[in-house]
Design a protein around this motif. Structure first.
Motif, PDB file in Angstrom:
ATOM      1  N   LEU A  23       0.826  -1.255  -0.255  1.00 48.29           N
ATOM      2  CA  LEU A  23       0.040   0.268  -0.218  1.00 48.29           C
ATOM      3  C   LEU A  23       0.238   1.307   0.218  1.00 48.29           C
ATOM      4  N   TYR A  24       2.558   0.882   0.357  1.00 52.98           N
ATOM      5  CA  TYR A  24       3.146   2.596   0.713  1.00 52.98           C
ATOM      6  C   TYR A  24       3.558   2.608  -0.529  1.00 52.98           C
ATOM      7  N   GLY A  25       3.779   1.889  -1.503  1.00 51.15           N
ATOM      8  CA  GLY A  25       4.231   2.205  -3.349  1.00 51.15           C
ATOM      9  C   GLY A  25       2.497   2.618  -3.847  1.00 51.15           C
ATOM     10  N   LEU A  26       1.255   1.554  -3.616  1.00 55.60           N
ATOM     11  CA  LEU A  26       0.106   2.618  -4.235  1.00 55.60           C
ATOM     12  C   LEU A  26       0.022   4.057  -3.677  1.00 55.60           C
ATOM     13  N   GLY A  27       0.370   3.716  -2.183  1.00 55.81           N
ATOM     14  CA  GLY A  27       0.239   5.297  -1.584  1.00 55.81           C
ATOM     15  C   GLY A  27       0.767   6.566  -2.244  1.00 55.81           C
ATOM     16  N   LEU A  28       2.357   6.163  -2.658  1.00 54.38           N
ATOM     17  CA  LEU A  28       3.177   7.139  -3.979  1.00 54.38           C
ATOM     18  C   LEU A  28       2.613   7.260  -4.697  1.00 54.38           C
ATOM     19  N   GLN A  29       1.952   5.784  -5.435  1.00 53.99           N
ATOM     20  CA  GLN A  29       1.912   6.588  -6.795  1.00 53.99           C
ATOM     21  C   GLN A  29       0.528   7.775  -6.420  1.00 53.99           C
ATOM     22  N   PHE A  30      -0.729   7.248  -5.877  1.00 51.02           N
ATOM     23  CA  PHE A  30      -1.557   7.445  -5.776  1.00 51.02           C
ATOM     24  C   PHE A  30      -1.865   8.813  -5.282  1.00 51.02           C
ATOM     25  N   GLY A  31      -0.860   9.400  -3.621  1.00 52.36           N
ATOM     26  CA  GLY A  31      -1.208   9.860  -3.088  1.00 52.36           C
ATOM     27  C   GLY A  31      -0.692  11.023  -3.235  1.00 52.36           C
ATOM     28  N   GLN A  32       0.310  10.865  -3.773  1.00 51.38           N
ATOM     29  CA  GLN A  32       1.516  11.825  -4.433  1.00 51.38           C
ATOM     30  C   GLN A  32       1.088  11.637  -5.402  1.00 51.38           C
ATOM     31  N   ALA A  33       1.556  11.597  -6.841  1.00 53.36           N
ATOM     32  CA  ALA A  33       1.281  11.169  -8.567  1.00 53.36           C
ATOM     33  C   ALA A  33       0.072  11.732  -8.786  1.00 53.36           C
ATOM     34  N   GLY A  34      -0.658  11.099  -8.031  1.00 48.22           N
ATOM     35  CA  GLY A  34      -2.279  11.279  -8.866  1.00 48.22           C
ATOM     36  C   GLY A  34      -2.756   9.929  -9.384  1.00 48.22           C
ATOM     37  N   ILE A  35      -2.185   8.979  -9.700  1.00 48.67           N
ATOM     38  CA  ILE A  35      -2.119   7.497 -10.481  1.00 48.67           C
ATOM     39  C   ILE A  35      -2.828   6.628  -9.481  1.00 48.67           C
ATOM     40  N   MET A  36      -4.161   6.557  -9.933  1.00 46.88           N
ATOM     41  CA  MET A  36      -4.683   5.130  -9.449  1.00 46.88           C
ATOM     42  C   MET A  36      -4.448   3.926  -9.794  1.00 46.88           C
ATOM     43  N   SER A  37      -4.457   3.072  -9.510  1.00 45.20           N
ATOM     44  CA  SER A  37      -4.089   1.804 -10.076  1.00 45.20           C
ATOM     45  C   SER A  37      -5.448   0.755  -9.779  1.00 45.20           C
ATOM     46  N   VAL A  38      -6.415   0.215  -9.905  1.00 47.01           N
ATOM     47  CA  VAL A  38      -7.084  -0.916  -9.058  1.00 47.01           C
ATOM     48  C   VAL A  38      -6.547  -2.464  -9.783  1.00 47.01           C
ATOM     49  N   GLY A  39      -5.513  -2.330 -10.124  1.00 49.53           N
ATOM     50  CA  GLY A  39      -4.651  -4.037 -10.691  1.00 49.53           C
ATOM     51  C   GLY A  39      -3.624  -4.393  -9.439  1.00 49.53           C
ATOM     52  N   HIS A  40      -3.625  -3.894  -8.576  1.00 50.55           N
ATOM     53  CA  HIS A  40      -2.296  -3.390  -7.956  1.00 50.55           C
ATOM     54  C   HIS A  40      -1.175  -4.205  -7.372  1.00 50.55           C
ATOM     55  N   SER A  41      -2.734  -5.822  -6.933  1.00 45.60           N
ATOM     56  CA  SER A  41      -1.480  -6.629  -6.431  1.00 45.60           C
ATOM     57  C   SER A  41      -1.420  -7.503  -7.803  1.00 45.60           C
TER      58      SER A  41
END
Lengths: 363, 289
Positions: free
Chosen positions: A78-96
């Motif tokens: 989630l920290y990885g996803l948090g960086l890309q979504f929270g910081q750069a605004g790139i959401m992913s729903v295929g992260h697993s």
């Protein structure tokens, strides 16, 4: 992301209602960019670290510790996803799927070449990062929702490939691995030692997130998130930075995947399919992607909620769904935002607003 | 040759369901600007409702109408209670629809169970035309779909309402200034799309058994269809649905059935990356945020 126009607008015009509305506005306001005093940040960090380190000694039992390990490695991804979504605004729903790339890379290296945990870890992490980076460029051309749909497709495709991969990927039954290669004096077969291994990785992820969030790089990412055209026009290489953050995110996901593999000792395609991905998305939205402890909060809530409420899997999934709806409608910044806003309300507005000049705004 | 014609008819009937869900998505995504990931679950709910009503002794075709109305009402509730609040932030609406899909899926499991449900063929006739056996129900499914497609197509392209709708997509503010109640139109499109999903679900359960997890598979196909055709483009969705349905049906008959689901995914990724406006042109959907 204030949602006050809908949720608070109906409170009425009476003085009572107005005060309630002010308070509600305070709770739903976007405080992500307001920095907390350094002392508060340090105390929070120390308290959290002490709590997490002391956890195995609190005598909470085997089951509790197992869920804690699951929570922690999920939080790393989630920290990885948090960086890309929270910081750069790139959401992913295929992260697993990215977690799956790391886990399967490590498992295949173990089955085919006999590599252990420590030797396969760098390869698995690198592969996840590369996959994250390779999928990125062509798909980033299409913005927003199209990108999310693509990530979902890649995730579903990944599962189909794994299922049809024959003995190489172990088909639907998956692959087995041994235990983590022991370090001198530390045997990771013991659950508490495995916990500390995952915890150490989580601290690394936390530190990396904190450092990136407060670096020039993090500021550039946030600039891209807020206004891509503007960021481009002031000379930020938008594509390169997006690619970079996707690769860093892949690195985190790979680490989480390998930890998951060596905790479960067995992986199968369904662990990395649509549902796990959606839960990652749920956790990040729930916790608040823009807050340092948001991903951890999200992982803790989602993993421990069914346990605390004593729900069966079906009910707990319904509960997840309802939580997700409520969070998005009432608390678009996530629980992290809620906690921070409560703190700000208690500490007094003036104190926090005095310092709102800085940009390292993470609770 | 006979087998090929039979495969073709079978594929057409499968394509019909795909087209119905594709049209629903293309309208809701392309015209109302809402990405509803729970649309597949709407279809599944329609199918389950049909199964329940037929099981209770209702005629299939009456059940079909009720299923459509039920899911339409579900769409109305979802739009009013959820998506209305995220119209300005489509990303949040999208995430919320994922939550809704999880809720619906497991609510159905809670109410019934997770096993597959099927109904007996409501018509139970086989027509023999030119030496080819055609199951009557499949032909009826194709016919019902054709009627719905025609109504939708002319509704969007010819009627006053369709024109107003397209006006509100291309320029929302101006449309509002011209007195078009845009929000009501958004709700209306959402309800209509949901209604189609309900009918699609009813038709689907008349063809093959469905499980509570059918929705999450069919949604991918629905998005693929609407994106192939171009968002908001009803004719495009029909073409996309036919192509995908035929590829699916024929591959199940001749090719590699274990890769069937992969085709629609690959097609969709390629189209999204190379031609995000769809092969046949469309509205490009709501402005990407």
């Amino acid at each position: 992301m204030p949602m006050t126009d809908n949720s608070a607008g109906k409170t009425g015009a009476a003085p009572e209602g107005a005060r309630a509305r002010d308070r509600l506005a305070l709770l739903t306001a976007d405080n992500a960019s307001v920095p907390l005093p350094a002392g508060v940040q340090a105390i929070t960090a120390i308290l959290l670290a002490v709590l997490l380190i002391a956890l195995p000694w609190l005598g909470l039992g085997y089951r509790f510790l197992s869920i804690a390990i699951t929570t922690l490695y999920t939080a790393i991804a989630l920290y990885g996803l948090g960086l890309q979504f929270g910081q750069a605004g790139i959401m992913s729903v295929g992260h697993s799927a990215l977690m799956g790339v790391g886990a399967y890379a490590s498992a295949i290296l173990s089955v085919q070449l006999g590599l252990g945990f420590w030797t396969s870890l760098p390869f698995a992490m690198a592969l996840s990062a590369i996959v994250g980076g390779v999928i990125g460029p062509p798909t980033l051309r299409v913005g927003g929702q199209h990108y999310i749909i693509i990530t979902f497709c890649f995730c579903a495709l990944f599962v189909i490939v794994l299922t049809n991969g024959g003995t190489f990927t172990g088909s639907a039954t998956g692959l087995d691995v041994g235990s983590v290669t022991p370090l001198p004096g530390i045997n990771f077969d013991k659950l508490s030692n495995n916990y500390y291994l995952v915890l150490a990785a989580l601290f690394l992820a936390l530190a990396a997130t904190y450092l990136i969030g407060n670096s020039r790089y993090g500021r550039k990412l946030r600039a891209i998130r807020e206004n891509e055209q503007l960021a481009r026009s002031v000379g930020i290489n938008v594509d390169l930075h997006k690619l970079g953050v996707l690769m860093v995110s892949g690195l985190f996901a790979g680490l989480a995947g390998v930890l998951q593999l060596y905790y479960l000792r067995h992986i199968s395609p369904t662990l990395f399919g649509a549902f796990p991905s959606l839960y990652l998305a749920l956790m990040i939205m729930l916790g608040g992607a823009r807050y340092l402890y948001g991903p951890l909060i999200g992982a803790v809530v989602v993993n421990f909620l069914p346990e605390v409420l004593n729900l069966d899997p079906v009910d707990s999934r319904i509960a997840y769904g309802v939580c997700l709806l409520l969070v998005i409608l009432l608390l678009p910044g996530g629980v992290g935002a809620g906690i921070k806003n409560i703190y700000c309300a208690i500490a007094g507005e003036s104190e926090t607003q005095k310092q709102s000049g800085g940009s390292n705004g993470r609770a | 040759m006979d087998i090929f014609v039979q495969q073709l008819v079978n594929s057409l009937s499968v394509a019909s369901v795909t087209i119905l869900i594709g049209i629903g998505i293309t309208l809701i995504f392309g015209l109302a600007g809402i990405v509803n990931f729970a649309h597949g679950e709407f279809l599944m709910v329609g199918g389950m409702a049909t199964w329940f009503m037929v099981g209770a002794g209702m005629n299939f075709f009456v059940a079909l109408v009720f299923a459509g109305l039920l899911v339409g009402a579900l769409g109305f509730a979802a739009e009013r209670c959820l998506f209305r609040f995220t119209l300005n932030r489509p990303m949040n609406g999208f995430i919320m629809s994922i939550g809704l899909s999880v809720i619906l899926q497991h609510a159905v499991i809670r109410v019934f169970n997770e096993f597959q449900k099927s109904i007996t063929d409501p018509v139970g006739l086989v027509w023999t035309i030119g030496g080819v056996d055609i199951i009557a129900m499949r032909a009826i499914v194709v016919a019902i779909t054709a009627v719905i497609v025609a109504i939708t197509y002319f509704g969007i392209s010819r009627s006053r309402y369709g024109m107003a709708l397209r006006a509100s997509v291309s320029d929302r503010d101006t449309a509002e200034l011209m007195g078009i109640p845009v929000r009501r139109y958004v709700t209306g499109v959402f309800i209509y799309g949901s209604l189609l999903a309900g009918i699609g679900g009813a038709l689907m359960i008349s063809l093959f058994p469905i499980t509570p997890f059918t929705g999450s598979v069919i949604i991918i196909r629905g998005f693929a269809v609407s994106l192939i055709g171009g968002l908001g483009n009803v004719g495009g969705a029909v073409v996309g649905g036919l192509v995908l349905g035929l590829v699916d049906g024929l591959s199940a008959g001749y090719g590699y059935p274990e890769w069937t689901d992969a085709y629609s995914l690959v097609v969709m990724i390629l189209i999204l990356v190379l031609r995000p406006q769809g092969l046949l042109g469309g509205t490009l959907g709501p402005k990407a945020s």
